[in-house]
Write a protein that holds these residues in place. Structure first.
Motif, PDB file in Angstrom:
ATOM      1  N   ILE A  90      -4.599  -6.165   7.912  1.00 50.78           N
ATOM      2  CA  ILE A  90      -5.732  -5.381   8.436  1.00 50.78           C
ATOM      3  C   ILE A  90      -7.044  -5.926   7.868  1.00 50.78           C
ATOM      4  N   SER A  91      -8.019  -6.106   8.740  1.00 55.62           N
ATOM      5  CA  SER A  91      -9.332  -6.549   8.273  1.00 55.62           C
ATOM      6  C   SER A  91     -10.427  -5.640   8.846  1.00 55.62           C
ATOM      7  N   ALA A 151      -1.744   3.353   4.733  1.00 56.53           N
ATOM      8  CA  ALA A 151      -0.389   3.298   4.157  1.00 56.53           C
ATOM      9  C   ALA A 151       0.306   4.653   4.302  1.00 56.53           C
ATOM     10  N   TRP A 179     -14.507   1.950  10.202  1.00 52.73           N
ATOM     11  CA  TRP A 179     -14.823   3.367   9.982  1.00 52.73           C
ATOM     12  C   TRP A 179     -13.557   4.239   9.966  1.00 52.73           C
ATOM     13  N   VAL A 180     -12.633   3.886   9.080  1.00 48.46           N
ATOM     14  CA  VAL A 180     -11.312   4.545   9.050  1.00 48.46           C
ATOM     15  C   VAL A 180     -11.424   5.963   8.476  1.00 48.46           C
ATOM     16  N   ALA A 202       3.387  -3.718  -7.277  1.00 47.97           N
ATOM     17  CA  ALA A 202       2.828  -5.047  -6.994  1.00 47.97           C
ATOM     18  C   ALA A 202       1.312  -4.927  -7.026  1.00 47.97           C
ATOM     19  N   ASP A 203       0.709  -5.376  -8.121  1.00 52.34           N
ATOM     20  CA  ASP A 203      -0.745  -5.280  -8.276  1.00 52.34           C
ATOM     21  C   ASP A 203      -1.384  -6.539  -7.673  1.00 52.34           C
ATOM     22  N   GLY A 224      -2.968   4.749   0.178  1.00 45.85           N
ATOM     23  CA  GLY A 224      -4.150   4.531   1.012  1.00 45.85           C
ATOM     24  C   GLY A 224      -4.048   5.276   2.342  1.00 45.85           C
ATOM     25  N   ALA A 269      -2.832  -2.785   2.081  1.00 44.74           N
ATOM     26  CA  ALA A 269      -3.506  -2.664   0.792  1.00 44.74           C
ATOM     27  C   ALA A 269      -4.759  -3.528   0.784  1.00 44.74           C
ATOM     28  N   ALA A 270      -5.789  -3.035   0.141  1.00 42.83           N
ATOM     29  CA  ALA A 270      -7.032  -3.812   0.039  1.00 42.83           C
ATOM     30  C   ALA A 270      -7.933  -3.205  -1.021  1.00 42.83           C
ATOM     31  N   VAL A 326      -7.612  -9.447  -4.588  1.00 41.71           N
ATOM     32  CA  VAL A 326      -6.877  -8.444  -3.794  1.00 41.71           C
ATOM     33  C   VAL A 326      -7.001  -8.731  -2.296  1.00 41.71           C
ATOM     34  N   GLY A 365       0.846  -1.183   0.000  1.00 39.99           N
ATOM     35  CA  GLY A 365       0.000   0.000   0.000  1.00 39.99           C
ATOM     36  C   GLY A 365       0.884   1.236   0.000  1.00 39.99           C
ATOM     37  N   LYS A 387     -12.819 -10.149   2.446  1.00 41.74           N
ATOM     38  CA  LYS A 387     -11.915  -9.837   3.570  1.00 41.74           C
ATOM     39  C   LYS A 387     -11.827 -11.042   4.508  1.00 41.74           C
ATOM     40  N   THR A 428     -10.484  -3.529  12.057  1.00 45.68           N
ATOM     41  CA  THR A 428     -10.804  -2.176  12.473  1.00 45.68           C
ATOM     42  C   THR A 428     -12.085  -1.718  11.779  1.00 45.68           C
TER      43      THR A 428
HETATM   44  P1  NDP Z   1      -7.695   2.888   1.109  1.00 51.38           P
HETATM   45  O1  NDP Z   1      -8.848   2.596   0.229  1.00 51.38           O
HETATM   46  O2  NDP Z   1      -7.446   4.278   1.581  1.00 51.38           O
HETATM   47  O3  NDP Z   1      -6.360   2.396   0.388  1.00 51.38           O
HETATM   48  C1  NDP Z   1      -6.307   1.151  -0.234  1.00 51.38           C
HETATM   49  C2  NDP Z   1      -4.871   0.775  -0.443  1.00 51.38           C
HETATM   50  O4  NDP Z   1      -4.872  -0.493  -1.100  1.00 51.38           O
HETATM   51  C3  NDP Z   1      -4.088   1.730  -1.321  1.00 51.38           C
HETATM   52  O5  NDP Z   1      -2.797   1.901  -0.768  1.00 51.38           O
HETATM   53  C4  NDP Z   1      -4.024   0.998  -2.660  1.00 51.38           C
HETATM   54  O6  NDP Z   1      -2.830   1.072  -3.379  1.00 51.38           O
HETATM   55  C5  NDP Z   1      -4.088  -0.429  -2.239  1.00 51.38           C
HETATM   56  N1  NDP Z   1      -4.638  -1.245  -3.299  1.00 51.38           N
HETATM   57  C6  NDP Z   1      -5.920  -1.298  -3.746  1.00 51.38           C
HETATM   58  N2  NDP Z   1      -6.021  -2.148  -4.780  1.00 51.38           N
HETATM   59  C7  NDP Z   1      -4.778  -2.649  -4.977  1.00 51.38           C
HETATM   60  C8  NDP Z   1      -4.230  -3.566  -5.901  1.00 51.38           C
HETATM   61  N3  NDP Z   1      -4.965  -4.144  -6.851  1.00 51.38           N
HETATM   62  N4  NDP Z   1      -2.913  -3.840  -5.822  1.00 51.38           N
HETATM   63  C9  NDP Z   1      -2.137  -3.253  -4.888  1.00 51.38           C
HETATM   64  N5  NDP Z   1      -2.597  -2.372  -3.996  1.00 51.38           N
HETATM   65  C10 NDP Z   1      -3.894  -2.072  -4.046  1.00 51.38           C
HETATM   66  O7  NDP Z   1      -7.786   1.879   2.341  1.00 51.38           O
HETATM   67  P2  NDP Z   1      -7.622   2.159   3.896  1.00 51.38           P
HETATM   68  O8  NDP Z   1      -6.248   2.672   4.165  1.00 51.38           O
HETATM   69  O9  NDP Z   1      -8.802   2.901   4.375  1.00 51.38           O
HETATM   70  O10 NDP Z   1      -7.754   0.663   4.442  1.00 51.38           O
HETATM   71  C11 NDP Z   1      -6.672  -0.028   5.048  1.00 51.38           C
HETATM   72  C12 NDP Z   1      -7.180  -1.364   5.540  1.00 51.38           C
HETATM   73  O11 NDP Z   1      -8.218  -1.168   6.483  1.00 51.38           O
HETATM   74  C13 NDP Z   1      -7.756  -2.293   4.460  1.00 51.38           C
HETATM   75  O12 NDP Z   1      -7.372  -3.605   4.745  1.00 51.38           O
HETATM   76  C14 NDP Z   1      -9.252  -2.156   4.649  1.00 51.38           C
HETATM   77  O13 NDP Z   1      -9.931  -3.313   4.216  1.00 51.38           O
HETATM   78  C15 NDP Z   1      -9.331  -1.969   6.146  1.00 51.38           C
HETATM   79  N6  NDP Z   1     -10.529  -1.284   6.602  1.00 51.38           N
HETATM   80  C16 NDP Z   1     -10.868  -0.068   6.072  1.00 51.38           C
HETATM   81  C17 NDP Z   1     -11.990   0.589   6.515  1.00 51.38           C
HETATM   82  C18 NDP Z   1     -12.368   1.928   5.967  1.00 51.38           C
HETATM   83  O14 NDP Z   1     -13.336   2.519   6.483  1.00 51.38           O
HETATM   84  N7  NDP Z   1     -11.657   2.469   4.988  1.00 51.38           N
HETATM   85  C19 NDP Z   1     -12.861   0.008   7.571  1.00 51.38           C
HETATM   86  C20 NDP Z   1     -12.374  -1.258   8.090  1.00 51.38           C
HETATM   87  C21 NDP Z   1     -11.246  -1.852   7.613  1.00 51.38           C
HETATM   88  P3  NDP Z   1      -2.137   2.356  -4.001  1.00 51.38           P
HETATM   89  O15 NDP Z   1      -1.562   3.025  -2.816  1.00 51.38           O
HETATM   90  O16 NDP Z   1      -1.069   1.900  -4.913  1.00 51.38           O
HETATM   91  O17 NDP Z   1      -3.263   3.063  -4.697  1.00 51.38           O
END
Ligand code: NDP
Length: 293
Positions: free
Chosen positions: A102-103, A13, A155-156, A34-35, A10, A62-63, A80, A7, A132, A153
């Motif tokens: 992270i889940s 990240a 509601w980030v 890394a996709d 994100g 990443a997710a 993913v 990540g 997930k 976690t």
């Molecule tokens: P974001 O949506 O902000 O960021 C997603 C990240 O995943 C980015 O860094 C992105 O990469 C990466 N990503 C997505 N698709 C791919 C792919 N095909 N290959 C490689 N990388 C990929 O997520 P958050 O930071 O909010 O979430 C972090 C974690 O927390 C995740 O596991 C999510 O499931 C979990 N979570 C999130 C919640 C929320 O409210 N957002 C709630 C509960 C859990 P790149 O940087 O290159 O774009």
């Protein structure tokens, strides 16, 4: 600690990038390198990176987080969120490195009003939650002797990317009244607190691999989206009134759990990580965005 992080752009990240300020060495791996929708190819890239960067732990931030889009693209989301984390966990195990993943609260069905414990039965309501959950299972099945943790976690929010705080600030500046769901209850969680928690967990696992497993980490106190919205408006000085509505009045392609409360006691006991007060996190985010009054 030297940390390889999946990540880059994100919410979590970006906050992990900032823990380098605390003396950690961080190597972020973005989707361009890394996709994770191509699990085998991504795994090969990560194996190569580990030869260049002598990581002491791997964190997967990443997710596929597009919850509604996952309904129509479950196979892509599964690659993913399910297949790739399982492969990454196996790579970490083979390399003798702790693995932190992270889940989400969306692995639960949201029934009842009591917090879900880490070993409560899972029953995702939608495709995102199912993918997930597959990732959790894959990470656990790698049975990494160097230690593994799944941190659920909810509601980030942060100053980056798309999230509820930023949406409320935008809409709150445009409208006098907003109708916000009041029957979904959970813990808004600042991304910076999640990033610090992941690092603390990696450090702990490096010393004591058996401390891992599935743990919960969400902001306190539990609140509804409407409560959260009211706090955002108040702290940003926006005169927008929040009207409570039921989820039924805000239909989405993927149903949301009504009860997203997570029992976080095991995280506090194992890692000395108390639930962060999301109101403090909200102040930090609003200050970063220049929106705090
Ligand atoms: P974001 O949506 O902000 O960021 C997603 C990240 O995943 C980015 O860094 C992105 O990469 C990466 N990503 C997505 N698709 C791919 C792919 N095909 N290959 C490689 N990388 C990929 O997520 P958050 O930071 O909010 O979430 C972090 C974690 O927390 C995740 O596991 C999510 O499931 C979990 N979570 C999130 C919640 C929320 O409210 N957002 C709630 C509960 C859990 P790149 O940087 O290159 O774009």
């Amino acid at each position: 600690m030297r940390l390889l992080v999946l990540g880059r752009s994100g919410q979590v990240a970006r906050e992990l990038a900032r823990v380098a300020d605390d003396g950690h060495e961080i190597r972020l791996v973005g989707r361009d390198e890394a996709d994770l929708s191509q699990p085998e190819a991504a795994a090969e890239v990560v194996r190569g990176l580990l030869r260049e960067f002598p990581a002491q732990a791997i964190i997967n931030a990443a997710a596929w987080t597009a919850v509604d889009a996952a309904e129509a693209q479950e196979a892509e989301a599964l690659a993913v969120n399910g297949t790739s984390p399982a492969l990454l966990a196996r790579i970490a195990a083979d390399a003798g490195l702790p693995f932190v993943h992270i889940s989400t609260d969306y692995v639960f069905d949201g029934a009842g009003e009591t917090p879900f414990s880490p070993d409560a039965p899972t029953a995702p309501l939608g495709a995102y939650g199912r993918t997930k959950r597959e990732g959790e299972i894959g990470v656990a099945q790698a049975a990494n002797p160097a230690g593994w943790a799944v941190l659920r976690t909810s509601w980030v929010f942060s100053a980056h990317g798309a999230n509820f705080v930023k949406t409320m600030l935008r809409l709150g500046a445009e409208r006098d009244t907003l109708r916000v769901v009041a029957d979904q209850i959970g813990g808004p969680t600042p991304a910076d607190a999640i990033a610090r928690a992941c690092v603390r967990i990696a450090e702990t696992l490096a010393a004591e691999p058996a401390m891992g497993g599935i743990h919960h980490f969400s902001g306190a106190p539990d609140a509804s989206w409407a409560d959260f919205a009211r706090e955002i408006m108040a702290r940003a000085g926006l005169p927008c009134r929040i009207e409570d509505i039921p989820s039924a009045d805000y239909p989405t392609p993927a149903p949301r759990p009504l009860n997203s409360r997570l029992d976080c006691r095991s995280t506090e006991e194992a890692f000395r990580l108390a639930r962060p007060d999301w109101r403090d996190g909200l102040d930090r985010v609003l200050t970063n965005l220049g929106a705090r009054v």
